[in-house]
Scaffold this motif. Structure first.
Motif, mmCIF file in Angstrom:
data_model
loop_
_atom_site.group_PDB
_atom_site.id
_atom_site.type_symbol
_atom_site.label_atom_id
_atom_site.label_comp_id
_atom_site.label_asym_id
_atom_site.label_seq_id
_atom_site.Cartn_x
_atom_site.Cartn_y
_atom_site.Cartn_z
ATOM 1 N N ASN A 17 78.923 16.528 15.777
ATOM 2 C CA ASN A 17 80.302 17.211 16.340
ATOM 3 C C ASN A 17 81.255 18.016 15.737
ATOM 4 O OD1 ASN A 17 80.891 15.071 19.122
ATOM 5 N ND2 ASN A 17 81.004 13.791 16.938
ATOM 6 N N PHE A 18 80.725 18.562 14.825
ATOM 7 C CA PHE A 18 81.468 19.019 13.676
ATOM 8 C C PHE A 18 81.693 20.485 14.978
ATOM 9 C CE2 PHE A 18 79.174 22.675 10.975
ATOM 10 C CZ PHE A 18 77.513 21.638 11.399
ATOM 11 N N LYS A 19 80.866 20.809 15.138
ATOM 12 C CA LYS A 19 80.933 22.448 15.887
ATOM 13 C C LYS A 19 82.019 22.250 16.763
ATOM 14 C CE LYS A 19 75.966 24.087 14.027
ATOM 15 N NZ LYS A 19 75.218 24.037 13.995
ATOM 16 N N LYS A 20 81.988 20.967 17.163
ATOM 17 C CA LYS A 20 82.669 20.766 18.990
ATOM 18 C C LYS A 20 84.429 21.058 17.927
ATOM 19 C CE LYS A 20 79.392 18.297 20.795
ATOM 20 N NZ LYS A 20 79.639 16.667 21.252
ATOM 21 N N PRO A 21 84.968 21.201 19.235
ATOM 22 C CA PRO A 21 86.319 21.524 19.663
ATOM 23 C C PRO A 21 86.847 20.250 18.811
ATOM 24 C CG PRO A 21 85.977 22.652 21.458
ATOM 25 C CD PRO A 21 84.710 22.416 20.597
ATOM 26 N N VAL A 22 87.737 19.847 17.678
ATOM 27 C CA VAL A 22 88.109 18.601 16.961
ATOM 28 C C VAL A 22 88.960 18.037 18.603
ATOM 29 C CG1 VAL A 22 90.491 19.003 16.226
ATOM 30 C CG2 VAL A 22 88.951 17.299 15.479
ATOM 31 N N GLY A 23 90.012 18.868 19.231
ATOM 32 C CA GLY A 23 90.682 17.949 20.285
ATOM 33 C C GLY A 23 90.012 17.484 21.554
ATOM 34 N N MET A 73 88.182 14.346 20.326
ATOM 35 C CA MET A 73 89.832 13.273 20.102
ATOM 36 C C MET A 73 89.751 12.879 21.673
ATOM 37 S SD MET A 73 91.623 12.151 18.419
ATOM 38 C CE MET A 73 93.048 10.744 18.678
ATOM 39 N N ASP A 74 90.236 13.795 22.625
ATOM 40 C CA ASP A 74 90.385 13.127 23.802
ATOM 41 C C ASP A 74 89.152 11.933 25.042
ATOM 42 O OD1 ASP A 74 91.947 15.272 24.282
ATOM 43 O OD2 ASP A 74 92.058 16.606 24.661
ATOM 44 N N MET A 75 87.806 12.639 24.059
ATOM 45 C CA MET A 75 86.522 11.543 24.911
ATOM 46 C C MET A 75 87.015 10.796 23.951
ATOM 47 S SD MET A 75 83.694 11.027 23.883
ATOM 48 C CE MET A 75 83.261 11.549 22.687
ATOM 49 N N LEU A 76 87.019 10.241 22.914
ATOM 50 C CA LEU A 76 87.293 8.959 22.776
ATOM 51 C C LEU A 76 88.599 8.087 22.489
ATOM 52 C CD1 LEU A 76 86.548 9.915 18.843
ATOM 53 C CD2 LEU A 76 85.021 9.099 19.944
ATOM 54 N N LEU A 77 89.176 8.735 22.733
ATOM 55 C CA LEU A 77 90.262 7.947 23.717
ATOM 56 C C LEU A 77 90.199 7.404 25.020
ATOM 57 C CD1 LEU A 77 93.342 9.686 22.049
ATOM 58 C CD2 LEU A 77 92.702 8.485 21.490
ATOM 59 N N LYS A 78 88.947 8.897 25.254
ATOM 60 C CA LYS A 78 89.256 8.008 27.164
ATOM 61 C C LYS A 78 88.198 7.358 26.946
ATOM 62 C CE LYS A 78 87.487 10.773 30.294
ATOM 63 N NZ LYS A 78 87.365 11.892 31.201
ATOM 64 N N GLU A 116 90.701 17.828 10.378
ATOM 65 C CA GLU A 116 91.365 18.598 11.315
ATOM 66 C C GLU A 116 91.108 16.896 12.340
ATOM 67 O OE1 GLU A 116 90.450 22.240 13.333
ATOM 68 O OE2 GLU A 116 90.141 22.971 11.155
ATOM 69 N N PHE A 117 90.608 16.362 12.307
ATOM 70 C CA PHE A 117 90.043 15.457 13.098
ATOM 71 C C PHE A 117 91.080 14.075 12.856
ATOM 72 C CE2 PHE A 117 87.102 11.645 14.238
ATOM 73 C CZ PHE A 117 87.751 10.800 15.583
ATOM 74 N N ALA A 118 91.327 14.133 11.802
ATOM 75 C CA ALA A 118 92.067 12.915 11.030
ATOM 76 C C ALA A 118 93.986 13.074 11.037
ATOM 77 C CB ALA A 118 92.495 12.164 9.253
ATOM 78 N N GLN A 119 93.980 14.662 10.709
ATOM 79 C CA GLN A 119 95.025 15.538 11.524
ATOM 80 C C GLN A 119 95.895 14.469 13.002
ATOM 81 O OE1 GLN A 119 95.756 19.417 10.837
ATOM 82 N NE2 GLN A 119 96.263 19.287 8.996
ATOM 83 N N LEU A 120 94.516 14.702 13.278
ATOM 84 C CA LEU A 120 95.456 14.400 15.046
ATOM 85 C C LEU A 120 95.462 12.494 15.804
ATOM 86 C CD1 LEU A 120 92.538 16.412 17.147
ATOM 87 C CD2 LEU A 120 94.674 16.611 17.146
ATOM 88 N N LEU A 121 94.395 12.198 14.481
ATOM 89 C CA LEU A 121 94.496 10.827 14.401
ATOM 90 C C LEU A 121 95.854 9.987 13.839
ATOM 91 C CD1 LEU A 121 90.577 9.954 13.162
ATOM 92 C CD2 LEU A 121 91.820 9.615 15.586
#
Lengths: 276, 275
Positions: free
Chosen positions: A142-148, A151-156, A205-210
């Protein structure tokens, strides 16, 4: 019904024509026999380098990296690995793996068993070595994908447990219901060491969104990110995590081994509840 | 007690601090030792077999004696004193190192937590046969079930519970069949389907059912879940490892398959000098 063919098959077990190697083979270590005794090594090389030269000219960290990766690390790699080794040196006396080692110590278990006992429990999939490989795969994927988007996919898609901590992705989640502070701070520090630490930066960045969800980096995620940054293959992750955490397990286990059994709590009868 | 900065709900962990909740039982000092409501010293010792207690502790259900005897037979089938078997080999290496018996045996048991052999494949074996039964009940033929499974492996006959490494055929299946008949077990739906799949596998690939496939189907018919079976069989290879350890430990140290330096083939980088 069991067929006649089946009975015949199992009555007449036959050897397969599998070809097994005549010898063990390795790319890691070369031993040269002494002239007097073919069982005694007179020299040994690690990925081509004489062990005596490594003793003389290299640090332990450099040699460790060489052992697993086949080449000596650059300064940045050695520095990052050493920093991670220091940070992971002790899971702490509250960690179940350390407590297993301490329990063995206080129980007067043979000293040579204390470390394997702690390491075995550290193999667990919850905050243990069993979470590292999947975390490394998650980060690498995932690290090359936009972090948002991730995050959206995981939350879904990810499903929170009914109770207890939620690891929304391997190596990321909550600890005792909130953000685990220390791995997050250390990850930020590691990410700033080198502008090229893309996996660590993505993880931050991912942790910030979490964070608004009371989740963030876990120790396993941080270890996985550094292992991935250093180019280790995911399947090596579990063992490396155990290796780096081993000193703390042993130290705590041995600390207890000279104390009386009463030096650790034994849950009182009134606090032992047998549920119907 | 709440810390002054506490804002997070930690009730789940607070409830469990310094307190153990057990659905299993325990030692009530002065009263007795209990497992799932049984008084172990009065109800179980001398009354039931060790294997019955193992199953009770692992699953919470007391099995009938004949089922425990069948489980015991499986343990015998998986405890061979041959150090060439991977987990036993580890026991033997412990022997040649003069490791303690417990350490060598436990190391071997740990090795059998493998995706290739030993205890762990039973999880996949049960998942396969239970899934196959669902497909069969939905109207798929045995041929179609096998083809779906093999298609996951490029058409090769890799189905958990069928074929085995080293040899073709599995003498343990017949041994367990015999004991099942002797104990009065009839074949249930899962086992009948497992044999129908075997018949197709034999015809198409010359590969039969193995002990995993047989045990998975038999215990699915007995309503066990895969995790229950995995727990009961956690030390299924125990005795073979101890045997191999003992055999080697009683010989001079470092004499189990000793390797000369040239017995190891080095395939790595040629000699180089540190700059």
């Amino acid at each position: 019904m069991v067929s006649i063919m089946s009975v015949n098959k199992h009555q007449q077990v036959k050897k397969r024509d599998e070809v097994f190697s005549d010898k063990i083979s390795t790319r890691i270590w070369e031993e040269t026999a002494s002239d007097e005794n073919p069982y005694i090594a007179s020299s040994a090389r690690c990925h081509g380098y004489e062990i005596t030269d490594l003793v003389e000219k290299c640090s332990f960290i450099e040699t460790l990296y060489l052992l697993f990766r086949g080449e000596l690390p650059g300064k940045e790699e050695a520095f990052l690995l050493e920093k991670l080794m220091i940070f992971l040196i002790n899971p702490g006396p509250r960690h179940p793996a350390t407590r297993a080692a301490m329990n063995a110590g206080i129980g007067k278990t043979n000293p040579e068993h204390i470390l394997p006992i702690g390491l075995t429990i550290l193999g667990g999939a919850h905050l243990g070595a069993g979470e590292i490989e999947s975390s490394m795969r998650f980060l690498r994927k995932n690290f090359k994908k936009p972090v948002g988007n991730v995050m959206d996919m995981l939350l879904k898609e990810a499903v929170a447990p009914e109770e207890g901590d939620w690891h929304i992705a391997p190596g990321f989640g909550s600890r005792y219901g909130s953000i685990d502070v220390m791995p997050g701070e250390m990850a930020n520090g590691f990410a700033e060491l080198d502008a090229d630490r893309k996996i660590l930066k993505w993880g931050c960045e991912f942790a910030q969104l979490l964070a608004p969800h009371q989740m963030g980096w876990l120790m396993t995620g941080l270890a996985a990110a550094v292992f991935a940054e250093l180019g280790f293959q995911p399947r090596y992750g579990a063992g490396l995590f155990q290796l780096l955490s081993a000193p703390g397990l042993l130290a705590h286990g041995m600390e207890q081994s000279n104390k009386p059994m009463t030096a650790m709590p034994f849950v009182k009868d009134e606090d032992y509840v047998i549920e119907e | 007690m709440l810390s002054k900065n506490k804002v997070v709900d930690t009730a789940l962990w607070d409830k469990n601090r310094n307190k153990i909740y057990s659905k299993k039982g325990g030692w009530i000092i002065g009263k007795g030792v209990f497992s799932h409501g049984y008084d172990m010293m009065n109800d179980l010792v001398g009354e039931v077999s060790y294997m019955q207690v193992m199953i009770l502790n692992a699953t919470g259900r007391m099995p009938e004696r004949r089922l425990a005897d069948w489980f015991e037979a499986v343990h015998i089938c998986l405890s061979w004193p041959d150090p060439r078997i991977w987990c036993n080999h580890i026991g033997a290496l412990g022997g040649t190192m003069q490791t303690s018996t417990v350490a060598a045996t436990v190391a071997g048991i740990l090795a059998n937590d493998s995706r290739s052999y030993g205890t762990r494949p039973i999880l996949e074996g049960i998942a396969f046969i239970k899934g196959a039964m669902v497909k069969f009940n939905q109207g798929l033929s045995v041929k179609e079930i096998v083809e779906i499974e093999c298609s996951k492996h490029g058409g090769k006959p890799y189905i958990m519970g069928y074929a085995r490494p080293i040899a073709k055929g599995d003498e343990r299946v017949l041994a367990l069949e015999k004991i099942a008949d002797k104990l009065g077990f009839s074949r249930g739906d899962h086992l009948r389907l497992a044999y129908d799949i075997e018949a197709y596998m034999l015809e198409k690939f010359d590969e039969g059912i193995n002990i995993n496939g047989y045990v998975a189907a038999f215990l699915s018919d007995c309503q066990f879940s895969s995790s229950e079976v995995y727990r009961v069989f956690s030390v299924v290879v125990n005795s073979g490892i101890t045997a191999c350890f003992a055999d080697v430990c009683d010989r001079p140290a470092d004499t189990f398959l000793p390797l000369r330096c040239d017995d190891v083939l080095y395939e790595g980088k040629t000699a180089r000098v540190l700059s």
